[in-house]
Design an enzyme around this catalytic site. Structure first.
Site, PDB file in Angstrom:
ATOM      1  N   SER A 232       0.762  -1.271   0.122  1.00 45.70           N
ATOM      2  CA  SER A 232      -0.179   0.230   0.066  1.00 45.70           C
ATOM      3  C   SER A 232       0.808   1.264  -0.069  1.00 45.70           C
ATOM      4  CB  SER A 232      -0.928  -0.270   1.179  1.00 45.70           C
ATOM      5  OG  SER A 232      -1.678   0.942   1.323  1.00 45.70           O
ATOM      6  N   ASP A 326      -8.516  -4.712  -5.595  1.00 47.03           N
ATOM      7  CA  ASP A 326      -8.342  -3.884  -4.641  1.00 47.03           C
ATOM      8  C   ASP A 326      -9.113  -2.499  -4.755  1.00 47.03           C
ATOM      9  OD1 ASP A 326      -4.785  -2.337  -3.957  1.00 47.03           O
ATOM     10  OD2 ASP A 326      -7.056  -1.742  -3.119  1.00 47.03           O
ATOM     11  N   HIS A 360      -6.865  -5.332  -1.140  1.00 49.64           N
ATOM     12  CA  HIS A 360      -6.295  -4.459  -0.878  1.00 49.64           C
ATOM     13  C   HIS A 360      -4.904  -5.143   0.053  1.00 49.64           C
ATOM     14  CE1 HIS A 360      -3.883  -0.842  -0.959  1.00 49.64           C
ATOM     15  NE2 HIS A 360      -3.828  -0.657   0.455  1.00 49.64           N
TER      16      HIS A 360
HETATM   17  C1  LIG Z   1     -10.992  11.590   0.985  1.00 48.52           C
HETATM   18  C2  LIG Z   1      -9.591  11.504   0.587  1.00 48.52           C
HETATM   19  C3  LIG Z   1      -9.210  10.086  -0.138  1.00 48.52           C
HETATM   20  C4  LIG Z   1      -7.650  10.358  -0.404  1.00 48.52           C
HETATM   21  C5  LIG Z   1      -7.328   8.781  -1.039  1.00 48.52           C
HETATM   22  C6  LIG Z   1      -6.463   7.893   0.032  1.00 48.52           C
HETATM   23  C7  LIG Z   1      -5.844   6.714  -0.534  1.00 48.52           C
HETATM   24  C8  LIG Z   1      -4.294   6.783  -0.042  1.00 48.52           C
HETATM   25  C9  LIG Z   1      -4.106   5.727   0.885  1.00 48.52           C
HETATM   26  C10 LIG Z   1      -2.641   5.592   1.140  1.00 48.52           C
HETATM   27  C11 LIG Z   1      -2.418   4.089   0.936  1.00 48.52           C
HETATM   28  C12 LIG Z   1      -2.689   3.180   2.068  1.00 48.52           C
HETATM   29  O1  LIG Z   1      -1.667   2.966   2.905  1.00 48.52           O
HETATM   30  S1  LIG Z   1      -4.097   2.709   2.385  1.00 48.52           S
HETATM   31  C13 LIG Z   1      -3.970   1.695   3.656  1.00 48.52           C
HETATM   32  C14 LIG Z   1      -4.567   2.559   4.733  1.00 48.52           C
HETATM   33  N1  LIG Z   1      -4.535   1.970   6.039  1.00 48.52           N
HETATM   34  C15 LIG Z   1      -5.018   2.242   7.005  1.00 48.52           C
HETATM   35  O2  LIG Z   1      -5.724   3.149   7.173  1.00 48.52           O
HETATM   36  C16 LIG Z   1      -4.665   1.211   8.314  1.00 48.52           C
HETATM   37  C17 LIG Z   1      -5.769   1.724   9.482  1.00 48.52           C
HETATM   38  N2  LIG Z   1      -5.159   1.469  10.616  1.00 48.52           N
HETATM   39  C18 LIG Z   1      -5.254   0.376  11.223  1.00 48.52           C
HETATM   40  O3  LIG Z   1      -5.990  -0.775  10.836  1.00 48.52           O
HETATM   41  C19 LIG Z   1      -4.602   0.538  12.533  1.00 48.52           C
HETATM   42  O4  LIG Z   1      -3.920   1.789  12.719  1.00 48.52           O
HETATM   43  C20 LIG Z   1      -3.763  -0.615  13.025  1.00 48.52           C
HETATM   44  C21 LIG Z   1      -4.752  -2.037  12.855  1.00 48.52           C
HETATM   45  C22 LIG Z   1      -2.653  -0.728  11.820  1.00 48.52           C
HETATM   46  C23 LIG Z   1      -3.079  -0.431  14.463  1.00 48.52           C
HETATM   47  O5  LIG Z   1      -3.761   0.020  14.976  1.00 48.52           O
HETATM   48  P1  LIG Z   1      -3.516   1.192  16.275  1.00 48.52           P
HETATM   49  O6  LIG Z   1      -2.039   2.038  15.302  1.00 48.52           O
HETATM   50  O7  LIG Z   1      -2.698   0.486  17.175  1.00 48.52           O
HETATM   51  O8  LIG Z   1      -4.567   2.147  16.446  1.00 48.52           O
HETATM   52  P2  LIG Z   1      -5.365   2.051  17.723  1.00 48.52           P
HETATM   53  O9  LIG Z   1      -4.865   3.269  18.591  1.00 48.52           O
HETATM   54  O10 LIG Z   1      -5.463   0.805  18.289  1.00 48.52           O
HETATM   55  O11 LIG Z   1      -6.719   2.197  17.226  1.00 48.52           O
HETATM   56  C24 LIG Z   1      -7.048   3.425  16.482  1.00 48.52           C
HETATM   57  C25 LIG Z   1      -8.167   3.251  15.511  1.00 48.52           C
HETATM   58  O12 LIG Z   1      -7.601   2.236  14.606  1.00 48.52           O
HETATM   59  C26 LIG Z   1      -8.479   1.385  14.012  1.00 48.52           C
HETATM   60  N3  LIG Z   1      -7.851  -0.012  14.531  1.00 48.52           N
HETATM   61  C27 LIG Z   1      -7.183  -0.248  15.467  1.00 48.52           C
HETATM   62  N4  LIG Z   1      -6.972  -1.722  15.261  1.00 48.52           N
HETATM   63  C28 LIG Z   1      -7.730  -2.138  14.516  1.00 48.52           C
HETATM   64  C29 LIG Z   1      -7.953  -3.066  13.598  1.00 48.52           C
HETATM   65  N5  LIG Z   1      -7.345  -4.362  14.284  1.00 48.52           N
HETATM   66  N6  LIG Z   1      -8.764  -3.399  12.631  1.00 48.52           N
HETATM   67  C30 LIG Z   1      -9.407  -2.334  12.171  1.00 48.52           C
HETATM   68  N7  LIG Z   1      -9.049  -1.009  12.618  1.00 48.52           N
HETATM   69  C31 LIG Z   1      -8.572  -1.003  13.719  1.00 48.52           C
HETATM   70  C32 LIG Z   1      -9.761   1.790  14.983  1.00 48.52           C
HETATM   71  O13 LIG Z   1     -10.594   2.390  14.306  1.00 48.52           O
HETATM   72  C33 LIG Z   1      -9.143   2.224  15.921  1.00 48.52           C
HETATM   73  O14 LIG Z   1     -10.210   3.307  16.813  1.00 48.52           O
HETATM   74  P3  LIG Z   1     -10.958   2.668  17.765  1.00 48.52           P
HETATM   75  O15 LIG Z   1     -11.986   1.636  17.299  1.00 48.52           O
HETATM   76  O16 LIG Z   1     -10.026   2.004  18.958  1.00 48.52           O
HETATM   77  O17 LIG Z   1     -11.809   3.980  18.350  1.00 48.52           O
END
Ligand SMILES: CCCCCCCCCCCC(=O)SCCNC(=O)CCNC(=O)[C@H](O)C(C)(C)COP(=O)(O)OP(=O)(O)OC[C@H]1O[C@@H](n2cnc3c(N)ncnc32)[C@H](O)[C@@H]1OP(=O)(O)O
Length: 421
Positions: A232, A326, A360
């Site tokens: 990603s 994806d 993805h």
């Molecule tokens: C419009 C313009 C467009 C513009 C277009 C944008 C596209 C470009 C994108 C860039 C390319 C990419 O990388 S796309 C990939 C993007 N990936 C993400 O966004 C990953 C999301 N983040 C995560 O899944 C999390 O950060 C983890 C699991 C990696 C680690 O969590 P953490 O860092 O420990 O966070 P933590 O404090 O525990 O929790 C914070 C919040 O993260 C989420 N979270 C935490 N754990 C998890 C989990 N196991 N599964 C799911 N979600 C989780 C929850 O919502 C949680 O809130 P709560 O429920 O606890 O309240």
């Protein structure tokens, strides 16, 4: 006769290794339901179940018996793992502490009916993330923040920098598993971790250059270059690293973009602006999740061309691993455009492997598909794409492909040790 559940190989194994589940002591042809349960480190429950029938000898071997329904159907010996689903939606299975295993409870229940069934037998199976002898070294060197995993001696080992998706923090599980294959792998944090920048608004490649040099100068890592592995946003960063930095010998890009996304990329006096996007192109699914696959502008048109990562400057071979379903962004388009750009500049055609029905997050084998979860940059849950069975197949193949690619280009076949040049 007592019903027993046995796993082969017995005892703890690595998360990315298959295991054979055999149930003995059933009645001939007895209908049973197998259920797997796992709690992640935040206590979130993941479960899967499938219905089976014992054979004429009262034996059930998941390598021979097809599932008749439940979380999956058909001959799927590892279906109880890759079909795990979270009790609460939007949870992705991630391993935060690789020094402890995931404990998977396997239960054998009488019959196929969903209501309370008689428990016939159970086993607890531990799946860990550190092969025996793999060492875990936190990295706090200069600005570099990460964790280095080193195989058991003898050194030196080929080095790989592993970069996760946007989300911040530091996820180590892919690096720890890959170190079990003979590589020295550094999981690299790059924002929203300790004293690193809190956002991706400005990304300076000099940080990643320092990380590459740290790994190359590690006494247990052999040169002349390192491998890059990114998924990603991490894949996008690996493409930028390979394009601007020295010391890169091979790069594996999992659903990365060939265009600079979200923040401005800086290296010395060069700047890559982020590609434009249009939020009006966000679609909403019937479940109320965002589908952002069309949001980003094309890097082939107008001002957005300035965001195209100059991959033609790279000196290393590339392997692109692509989920054709994806929904984060257009990974197949990006891989094909990168390939065109490289070949147009006389560079080797990269290897591009596209997986149908795959979303993805192409993770190590047996991680369950996450259909949707919070996108930290978008700020709302998005769909990631993929169909569970196809996605599971893709993960197993992709994991082998990237190991083969790194062994080919970095050396380090188990046991072959080349001194630093
Ligand atoms: C419009 C313009 C467009 C513009 C277009 C944008 C596209 C470009 C994108 C860039 C390319 C990419 O990388 S796309 C990939 C993007 N990936 C993400 O966004 C990953 C999301 N983040 C995560 O899944 C999390 O950060 C983890 C699991 C990696 C680690 O969590 P953490 O860092 O420990 O966070 P933590 O404090 O525990 O929790 C914070 C919040 O993260 C989420 N979270 C935490 N754990 C998890 C989990 N196991 N599964 C799911 N979600 C989780 C929850 O919502 C949680 O809130 P709560 O429920 O606890 O309240």
């Amino acid at each position: 006769m007592t019903v027993t559940v046995t796993l082969e190989p017995a005892g703890r194994c690595r998360w990315d290794e298959p295991v054979r589940i055999v149930v003995r002591g059933l009645a001939p042809g007895q209908p049973v339901t197998l259920r797997a349960s796992l709690r992640d480190e935040k206590g979130a429950l993941f479960r899967a179940h499938a219905r089976y029938c014992a054979d004429a000898a009262g034996l059930l071997d998941l390598e021979r018996a097809p599932a008749l329904g439940g979380s999956f159907t058909g001959l799927e010996p590892m279906g109880l793992f890759w079909a795990l689903e979270p009790e609460k939606p939007l949870r992705r299975l991630v391993k935060r502490d690789v020094q402890t295993p995931f404990a998977v409870e396997l239960e054998v229940l009488d019959g196929h009916e969903p209501e309370a069934q008689l428990l016939l037998g159970r086993a607890v199976h531990e799946r860990d993330f550190l092969a025996p002898g793999v060492r875990r070294e936190p990295v706090r060197a200069g600005r570099v923040r990460g964790t280095l995993f080193l195989p058991p001696e003898p050194a030196p080992f080929p080095g790989i920098v592993d970069i996760s998706a946007a989300g911040g923090g530091l996820l180590e599980y892919r690096a720890s598993l890959l170190a079990g294959k003979g590589f020295g792998v550094m999981a690299l944090a790059y924002y929203n971790y300790e004293d690193l920048p809190k956002s991706l608004r400005h990304v300076h490649l000099e940080y990643f250059e320092e990380a590459v040099n740290y790994l190359l100068n590690h006494p247990q890592v052999k040169g002349p270059g390192v491998g890059l592995l990114g998924i990603s946003k991490g894949g996008e960063l690996c493409l930028s690293m390979a394009s601007f930095l020295k010391g890169i010998t091979a790069a594996v890009i999992i659903n990365g973009s060939v265009v600079n996304v979200w923040g401005t990329l800086h290296y010395k006096d060069e700047i890559l602006p982020p590609v434009g996007f249009n939020q009006n192109r966000i679609k909403m699914t019937k479940d109320g999740f965002a589908d952002i696959v069309e949001v980003l502008n094309s890097p082939l048109e107008g001002a957005d061309q300035k965001s195209f990562i100059p991959v033609e400057r790279a000196e290393c071979p590339f392997l692109f691993l692509v989920g054709q379903d994806d929904h984060n962004w257009k990974s197949e388009f990006y891989a094909n455009e990168a390939s065109k750009r490289l070949q147009a500049h006389g560079k080797a055609k990269p290897q591009v492997i596209c997986y149908p029905g795959t979303g993805h997050y192409i993770e190590p084998p047996y991680f369950p598909l996450c259909p949707a979860s919070l996108h930290t940059l978008v700020g709302t849950p998005v769909i990631w794409g993929g169909e569970p069975r196809a996605h599971a197949r893709a993960q197993t193949d992709a994991w082998q492909q990237l190991q083969t690619f790194f062994h080919k280009h970095l050396g380090g076949e188990k046991g072959t040790i080349l001194a630093k040049l």
